[in-house]
Design a protein around this motif. Structure first.
Motif, PDB file in Angstrom:
ATOM      1  N   MET A 131       0.838  -1.216   0.000  1.00 27.58           N
ATOM      2  CA  MET A 131       0.000   0.000   0.000  1.00 27.58           C
ATOM      3  C   MET A 131       0.869   1.261   0.000  1.00 27.58           C
ATOM      4  SD  MET A 131      -3.017  -0.938   2.710  1.00 27.58           S
ATOM      5  CE  MET A 131      -3.649  -2.607   2.858  1.00 27.58           C
ATOM      6  N   GLY A 132       2.168   1.079   0.027  1.00 27.96           N
ATOM      7  CA  GLY A 132       3.059   2.237  -0.004  1.00 27.96           C
ATOM      8  C   GLY A 132       3.324   2.835   1.358  1.00 27.96           C
ATOM      9  N   LEU A 133       2.975   2.102   2.412  1.00 26.92           N
ATOM     10  CA  LEU A 133       3.165   2.623   3.766  1.00 26.92           C
ATOM     11  C   LEU A 133       4.479   2.128   4.359  1.00 26.92           C
ATOM     12  CD1 LEU A 133      -0.478   1.941   4.992  1.00 26.92           C
ATOM     13  CD2 LEU A 133       0.515   4.195   4.498  1.00 26.92           C
ATOM     14  N   ALA A 134       5.134   2.972   5.115  1.00 25.89           N
ATOM     15  CA  ALA A 134       6.306   2.547   5.882  1.00 25.89           C
ATOM     16  C   ALA A 134       5.825   1.824   7.143  1.00 25.89           C
ATOM     17  CB  ALA A 134       7.144   3.761   6.261  1.00 25.89           C
ATOM     18  N   ILE A 135       6.688   0.966   7.677  1.00 18.63           N
ATOM     19  CA  ILE A 135       6.325   0.183   8.857  1.00 18.63           C
ATOM     20  C   ILE A 135       7.363   0.419   9.957  1.00 18.63           C
ATOM     21  CG2 ILE A 135       5.922  -2.145   9.770  1.00 18.63           C
ATOM     22  CD1 ILE A 135       5.300  -3.019   6.842  1.00 18.63           C
ATOM     23  N   LEU A 136       6.876   0.748  11.135  1.00 13.29           N
ATOM     24  CA  LEU A 136       7.744   0.904  12.304  1.00 13.29           C
ATOM     25  C   LEU A 136       7.306  -0.131  13.344  1.00 13.29           C
ATOM     26  CD1 LEU A 136       7.653   3.740  10.789  1.00 13.29           C
ATOM     27  CD2 LEU A 136       8.229   4.738  12.996  1.00 13.29           C
ATOM     28  N   ILE A 137       8.252  -0.886  13.859  1.00 16.17           N
ATOM     29  CA  ILE A 137       7.928  -1.778  14.983  1.00 16.17           C
ATOM     30  C   ILE A 137       8.054  -0.896  16.228  1.00 16.17           C
ATOM     31  CG2 ILE A 137       8.530  -3.907  16.212  1.00 16.17           C
ATOM     32  CD1 ILE A 137       7.852  -4.472  13.292  1.00 16.17           C
TER      33      ILE A 137
END
Ligand code: G3I
Length: 342
Positions: free
Chosen positions: A233-239
């Motif tokens: 979806m073009g989103l960045a992911i942060l844990i």
């Protein structure tokens, strides 16, 4: 918008409280030396910045930011809208008046103050509830007063308040193979798709990743597919809130620490193959100050209880000694953290 980090430049962060850092030189040194970003554990929440209506308490946030800046660390904005950290007076007014202006003023006040130092914000925290919610969304005061599109409104309001900021939804409960978490993954993906289809300003997601040794093996394929769907979806992911809840406290400390560390390795092996994952933050630093507790139903040896508790699901023990979980984090991500400082 903040620069997107290449996978080989992932940040390691931790949540922290400035009152604890100021009272504990060892903790301060540990946070300063081991992590590249800090998340205020409580100070940015509405019930901290404005516990009483109109009385603002930004001191702890300002001091934590000053600490981070002295150490070249980033600060993650947690969290603007979360029922659990909304002061009672505000919940009462929202129910009575149904006035979005109250939410708007809160978001503008907090984001406006820290616009130049905080790039990423958890705008809505924990909006998913597939068990007691409505269409997968948590029934909370915001949802009941403004309808399910309170999420859209919060993101749009945040974008007005800080047009350069990256805006996140932050959520838990996506790591295991049980029907609740299967449904939670699906509900979160449909929420994200709905928001993006509407053109709502949403740039990244926070995956809390509160691991739990009582929930069985992590389903690698499902977790990888879930993260890939978000990345697509073009989103960045942060844990954003990694830690490990133990369930069986009867083993030796060494065994328990290995179980915790193995779980972290298993999770990060899956999560960090996804290039969209750009940082890992632990929800705490040391067992000395851990929100994780022994709970009813956990397996506890009464004779060992005193020394065996508390939960050991953070990278440093109560004496600030690094544990195998710390090594697991170092192996997965921790090298070159000094080079990542601003
Ligand atoms: O500071 C007051 C103290 O004056 C008062 O006497 C005491 C009585 O309860 O409360 C103290 O405040 C507590 C605060 O932590 C500081 O200790 C709050 O009650 C307590 O609710 C708060 O808990 C925090 C919780 O979020 C709610 O804000 C935890 O420390 C924090 O670890 C936890 O973090 C959350 C994330 O924000 C979202 N994801 C889950 C995660 C764990 O629950």
């Amino acid at each position: 918008m903040a620069e997107t980090l290449r996978p080989e430049r992932r940040l390691l962060g931790a949540c922290a409280r400035i009152d604890q850092i100021e009272q504990d030189a060892e903790l301060a040194a540990c946070v300063a030396s081991q992590f590249s970003s800090v998340t205020p554990e409580i100070h940015l929440k509405w019930n901290s910045v404005e516990n009483k209506e109109g009385q603002f308490w930004f001191g702890p946030v300002d001091r934590l930011i000053a600490f981070a800046q002295r150490n070249g660390q980033r600060v993650h904005g947690h969290a603007l809208i979360w029922e659990q950290s909304t002061p009672d007076w505000a919940l009462h007014q929202l129910r009575r008046d149904g006035d979005w202006g109250l939410v708007e003023r809160h978001i503008h006040r907090v984001m406006g103050r820290y616009r130049d130092v905080i790039g990423d914000w958890d705008v809505v925290n924990e909006p998913i509830d597939t068990q007691n919610g409505r269409n997968g969304l948590r029934r909370n005061t915001f949802q009941q007063v403004f309808g399910s599109n309170y999420i859209e409104r919060a993101l749009e309001t945040a974008h007005e308040a800080a047009p350069q900021a990256r805006l996140l939804l932050n959520e838990y409960g996506f790591e295991y193979d049980n029907y609740v978490e299967v449904e939670r993954r699906a509900a979160f993906l449909s929420l994200l798709q709905r928001l993006l289809d509407q053109g709502v300003p949403l740039h990244a997601v926070g995956i809390q990743a509160h691991l739990d040794l009582g929930k069985g093996p992590i389903p690698a394929r499902d977790v990888a597919d879930f993260l890939q769907a978000i990345a697509d979806m073009g989103l960045a992911i942060l844990i954003t809130e990694l830690d490990v809840k133990e369930r069986d406290y009867r083993a030796t400390i060494a065994e328990r620490d290995m179980r915790v560390s193995d779980e972290v390795r298993r999770y990060l092996d899956i999560a960090l193959t996804q290039p969209a994952v750009e940082s890992v933050t632990t929800w705490g630093v040391t067992d000395r100050h851990s929100w994780l507790q022994v709970e009813r139903g956990d397996q506890v040896d009464p004779e060992r209880f005193g020394s065996a508790a508390p939960n050991r699901g953070l990278p440093f023990d109560s004496d600030l000694r690094p544990k195998p979980m710390h090594v697991a984090l170092q192996d997965a991500i921790g090298q070159n953290q000094q080079a990542l400082r601003r």
